[in-house]
Design a protein around this motif. Structure first.
Motif, PDB file in Angstrom:
ATOM      1  N   ASN A 182       0.837  -1.199   0.000  1.00 29.18           N
ATOM      2  CA  ASN A 182       0.000   0.000   0.000  1.00 29.18           C
ATOM      3  C   ASN A 182       0.876   1.255   0.000  1.00 29.18           C
ATOM      4  OD1 ASN A 182      -1.970   1.899   0.189  1.00 29.18           O
ATOM      5  ND2 ASN A 182      -2.492   1.469   2.345  1.00 29.18           N
ATOM      6  N   GLU A 183       0.751   2.026  -1.057  1.00 27.76           N
ATOM      7  CA  GLU A 183       1.507   3.277  -1.154  1.00 27.76           C
ATOM      8  C   GLU A 183       0.635   4.493  -0.840  1.00 27.76           C
ATOM      9  OE1 GLU A 183       3.491   3.388  -4.946  1.00 27.76           O
ATOM     10  OE2 GLU A 183       4.613   1.540  -4.550  1.00 27.76           O
ATOM     11  N   ASP A 184      -0.651   4.252  -0.575  1.00 28.61           N
ATOM     12  CA  ASP A 184      -1.563   5.353  -0.252  1.00 28.61           C
ATOM     13  C   ASP A 184      -1.504   5.681   1.240  1.00 28.61           C
ATOM     14  OD1 ASP A 184      -2.563   5.880  -2.758  1.00 28.61           O
ATOM     15  OD2 ASP A 184      -4.352   4.623  -2.526  1.00 28.61           O
ATOM     16  N   SER A 185      -1.877   6.903   1.558  1.00 30.15           N
ATOM     17  CA  SER A 185      -2.030   7.264   2.967  1.00 30.15           C
ATOM     18  C   SER A 185      -3.255   6.578   3.560  1.00 30.15           C
ATOM     19  CB  SER A 185      -2.177   8.786   3.108  1.00 30.15           C
ATOM     20  OG  SER A 185      -0.989   9.422   2.690  1.00 30.15           O
ATOM     21  N   ALA A 186      -4.249   6.343   2.707  1.00 25.86           N
ATOM     22  CA  ALA A 186      -5.461   5.662   3.163  1.00 25.86           C
ATOM     23  C   ALA A 186      -5.187   4.174   3.364  1.00 25.86           C
ATOM     24  CB  ALA A 186      -6.573   5.848   2.137  1.00 25.86           C
ATOM     25  N   PRO A 187      -5.846   3.559   4.354  1.00 24.60           N
ATOM     26  CA  PRO A 187      -5.690   2.119   4.536  1.00 24.60           C
ATOM     27  C   PRO A 187      -6.482   1.343   3.486  1.00 24.60           C
ATOM     28  CG  PRO A 187      -7.248   2.983   6.134  1.00 24.60           C
ATOM     29  CD  PRO A 187      -6.716   4.168   5.377  1.00 24.60           C
ATOM     30  N   HIS A 188      -5.943   0.229   3.070  1.00 26.06           N
ATOM     31  CA  HIS A 188      -6.615  -0.661   2.125  1.00 26.06           C
ATOM     32  C   HIS A 188      -6.447  -2.093   2.616  1.00 26.06           C
ATOM     33  CE1 HIS A 188      -7.101   2.578  -0.812  1.00 26.06           C
ATOM     34  NE2 HIS A 188      -5.808   2.837  -0.757  1.00 26.06           N
ATOM     35  N   THR A 189      -7.217  -2.994   2.009  1.00 25.60           N
ATOM     36  CA  THR A 189      -6.983  -4.420   2.235  1.00 25.60           C
ATOM     37  C   THR A 189      -6.963  -5.135   0.890  1.00 25.60           C
ATOM     38  OG1 THR A 189      -9.296  -5.173   2.344  1.00 25.60           O
ATOM     39  CG2 THR A 189      -8.335  -4.302   4.387  1.00 25.60           C
ATOM     40  N   VAL A 190      -6.494  -6.347   0.922  1.00 26.64           N
ATOM     41  CA  VAL A 190      -6.602  -7.265  -0.222  1.00 26.64           C
ATOM     42  C   VAL A 190      -7.584  -8.330   0.227  1.00 26.64           C
ATOM     43  CG1 VAL A 190      -5.390  -8.913  -1.694  1.00 26.64           C
ATOM     44  CG2 VAL A 190      -4.242  -6.798  -0.965  1.00 26.64           C
ATOM     45  N   ALA A 191      -8.781  -8.343  -0.381  1.00 32.44           N
ATOM     46  CA  ALA A 191      -9.842  -9.237   0.086  1.00 32.44           C
ATOM     47  C   ALA A 191     -10.270 -10.160  -1.039  1.00 32.44           C
ATOM     48  CB  ALA A 191     -11.030  -8.417   0.600  1.00 32.44           C
ATOM     49  N   GLY A 192      -9.780 -11.393  -0.978  1.00 33.63           N
ATOM     50  CA  GLY A 192     -10.203 -12.411  -1.935  1.00 33.63           C
ATOM     51  C   GLY A 192     -11.269 -13.288  -1.314  1.00 33.63           C
TER      52      GLY A 192
END
Ligand code: CO
Length: 131
Positions: free
Chosen positions: A79-89
């Motif tokens: 993740n290169e964003d300031s916002a949090p993300h997930t990887v959801a499969g």
């Protein structure tokens, strides 16, 4: 006079040694045919099993959004964003990834694996795994 002669003698011996050692063996050790350049990977070939392929999460998108890898490949999302993300499969995925954090997953069977961001369901992507 004696010293001068000795220098000349020494110089001659060294010159002869250099000529004897240098000329013939070096020329003989050169290969007659140049080695061919290392083969390059054919265009379109997927990385070999065991490789790591990176996907970046930036600008609220997975990049590349559509990725094809061979079975056994590990995909690493960062993740290169300031916002949090997930990887959801489906049955696999990451915890929340804050900026700079990564998640790796090894695909052990062939198929098309869709995933999205659990925080932003509009962020969709796929990994296609081939034999
Ligand atoms: Co997201």
């Amino acid at each position: 006079m004696k010293i001068k002669l000795s220098f000349i003698t020494l110089f001659s011996v060294i010159t002869l040694l250099l000529a004897a050692c240098g000329a013939a063996p070096v020329a003989a050790s050169q290969p007659a045919v140049q080695q061919p350049a290392a083969p390059t990977q054919p265009a379109g070939q997927q990385p070999a099993s065991g490789n790591i392929v990176e996907v970046k999460i930036a600008g609220f998108a997975f990049s590349p959004a559509e990725l094809t890898v061979k079975v056994g490949t590990t995909v690493k999302w960062t993740n290169e964003d300031s916002a949090p993300h997930t990887v959801a499969g489906s049955g696999w995925g990451s915890d929340t990834l804050n900026k700079g954090q990564s998640f790796s997953y090894t695909f052990t069977s062939a198929g098309t694996f869709a995933y999205q961001c659990g925080v932003h369901p509009n962020m969709k992507a796929t990994v296609t795994v081939t034999q």
